[in-house]
Scaffold this motif. Structure first.
Motif, mmCIF file in Angstrom:
data_model
loop_
_atom_site.group_PDB
_atom_site.id
_atom_site.type_symbol
_atom_site.label_atom_id
_atom_site.label_comp_id
_atom_site.label_asym_id
_atom_site.label_seq_id
_atom_site.Cartn_x
_atom_site.Cartn_y
_atom_site.Cartn_z
ATOM 1 N N ARG A 1 -4.561 29.880 48.058
ATOM 2 C CA ARG A 1 -5.288 30.845 47.221
ATOM 3 C C ARG A 1 -5.739 29.882 45.891
ATOM 4 N N LEU A 2 -5.025 28.469 45.968
ATOM 5 C CA LEU A 2 -5.790 27.887 44.918
ATOM 6 C C LEU A 2 -7.211 27.399 45.017
ATOM 7 N N LEU A 3 -7.932 27.007 44.178
ATOM 8 C CA LEU A 3 -9.410 26.305 44.347
ATOM 9 C C LEU A 3 -8.847 25.027 44.728
ATOM 10 N N ASP A 4 -9.899 24.649 45.583
ATOM 11 C CA ASP A 4 -9.767 23.175 46.120
ATOM 12 C C ASP A 4 -10.924 22.530 45.709
ATOM 13 N N VAL B 1 -9.774 21.687 33.860
ATOM 14 C CA VAL B 1 -9.637 23.097 34.128
ATOM 15 C C VAL B 1 -8.535 23.090 34.937
ATOM 16 N N GLY B 2 -7.432 23.895 34.822
ATOM 17 C CA GLY B 2 -6.386 23.951 35.549
ATOM 18 C C GLY B 2 -5.983 25.471 36.138
ATOM 19 N N GLU B 3 -5.547 25.516 37.181
ATOM 20 C CA GLU B 3 -5.191 26.782 37.884
ATOM 21 C C GLU B 3 -3.673 26.950 38.199
ATOM 22 N N GLU B 4 -3.074 27.896 37.787
ATOM 23 C CA GLU B 4 -1.811 28.262 38.436
ATOM 24 C C GLU B 4 -1.494 29.655 38.894
ATOM 25 N N ILE B 5 -0.928 29.797 39.933
ATOM 26 C CA ILE B 5 -0.768 31.111 40.391
ATOM 27 C C ILE B 5 0.944 31.306 40.765
ATOM 28 N N TYR B 6 1.075 32.579 40.332
ATOM 29 C CA TYR B 6 2.609 33.047 40.339
ATOM 30 C C TYR B 6 2.805 34.138 41.108
ATOM 31 N N ALA C 1 -12.103 31.514 41.309
ATOM 32 C CA ALA C 1 -10.737 31.634 41.231
ATOM 33 C C ALA C 1 -10.021 32.880 41.344
ATOM 34 N N LEU C 2 -10.580 33.959 40.879
ATOM 35 C CA LEU C 2 -9.936 35.212 40.905
ATOM 36 C C LEU C 2 -10.241 35.694 42.571
ATOM 37 N N ASP C 3 -11.238 35.705 42.734
ATOM 38 C CA ASP C 3 -11.762 36.227 44.224
ATOM 39 C C ASP C 3 -10.765 35.662 45.218
ATOM 40 N N LYS C 4 -10.407 34.290 45.175
ATOM 41 C CA LYS C 4 -9.615 33.574 46.034
ATOM 42 C C LYS C 4 -8.103 33.691 45.820
ATOM 43 N N ALA C 5 -7.702 33.700 44.703
ATOM 44 C CA ALA C 5 -6.114 33.996 44.242
ATOM 45 C C ALA C 5 -5.983 35.619 44.572
#
Length: 233
Positions: free
Chosen positions: A61-64, A126-131, A224-228
């Motif tokens: 689900r993270l951006l790549d 830019v950083g992304e975290e998913i919990y 990011a939201l669409d994917k996560a």
């Protein structure tokens, strides 16, 4: 701070380290945040709560780098230590730093993260975290941190003997998911200024947090939201 301490404080600490380093800070122009109205559709029967996802389900689900494009590179993940960062002049945040933040209030057991550096600017990231966790835990834990982080419009961060002047303000969050938060932080020290934007959106048992240079956050937020927050399959 311990290994899983929340990025909400780690973000400020990282920016503090940037300001106290030799490199010059950059101040990207904030763009307009995405404002899509529709949240991810639920595939559960009415009244049934979703279960948290597994660690294996979070990573995809993270951006790549394909999502980001050729102007970006992935930064290696490191366990940052910010024990020398102190908060001055904001009781709510001082309390968070002395207790919950030091232990990691956003220390949800299952998480995935990635950070990208933008080649168009020497220190723009830019950083992304998913919990993932039970909905009530995810909601209350995130709300506690964001309330504290925006409780004081002005305060200071101290890194050793270096004071960092900080201003914070809530900004408009996209109408996505079940809950959302957004804020902007400006850090100034020694004639250098760094701006950081952070947006968090919770949909069911998934929380996605995008942080970094305001322009980069705005550029990649919807993607990011669409994917996560895509429905689990």
């Amino acid at each position: 701070m311990r290994k899983h301490s929340t990025t909400l404080l780690g973000l400020a600490a990282a920016a503090t380290l940037t300001l106290t380093a030799c490199s010059t800070g950059s101040t990207p122009d904030p763009g307009s945040a995405g404002t899509r109205q529709a949240s991810s559709p639920s595939t559960l029967p009415p009244g049934k709560k979703a279960a948290p996802l597994s660690a294996d389900q979070l990573g995809p689900r993270l951006l790549d780098i394909i999502d980001m494009g050729s102007d970006y590179r992935v930064k290696p993940q490191q366990d940052a230590k910010h024990d020398d960062i102190a908060v001055v002049g904001c009781p709510a945040l001082e309390k968070l730093g002395a207790g919950a933040a030091a232990g990691g209030s956003l220390d949800f057991p299952t998480q995935a993260k990635v950070t990208f550096a933008y080649s168009g600017s020497g220190d723009s990231e830019v950083g992304e975290e998913i919990y993932t966790d039970a909905e009530d835990k995810l909601s209350s834990g995130t709300r506690t941190i964001f309330d504290a982080m925006t409780a004081c419009p002005k305060y200071q961060l101290a890194s050793g003997s270096t004071p960092i002047n900080v201003t914070t303000q809530k900004v408009t969050a996209p109408e996505r998911g079940d809950e959302r938060w957004a804020w902007m932080m400006t850090l100034s020290s020694g004639g250098r200024t760094t701006m950081i934007k952070q947006v968090a959106v919770r949909s069911g048992t998934v929380l996605v947090v995008l942080s970094g240079s305001p322009g980069l956050v705005d550029t990649h937020l919807d993607k990011a939201l669409d994917k996560a927050l895509a429905p689990a399959t």
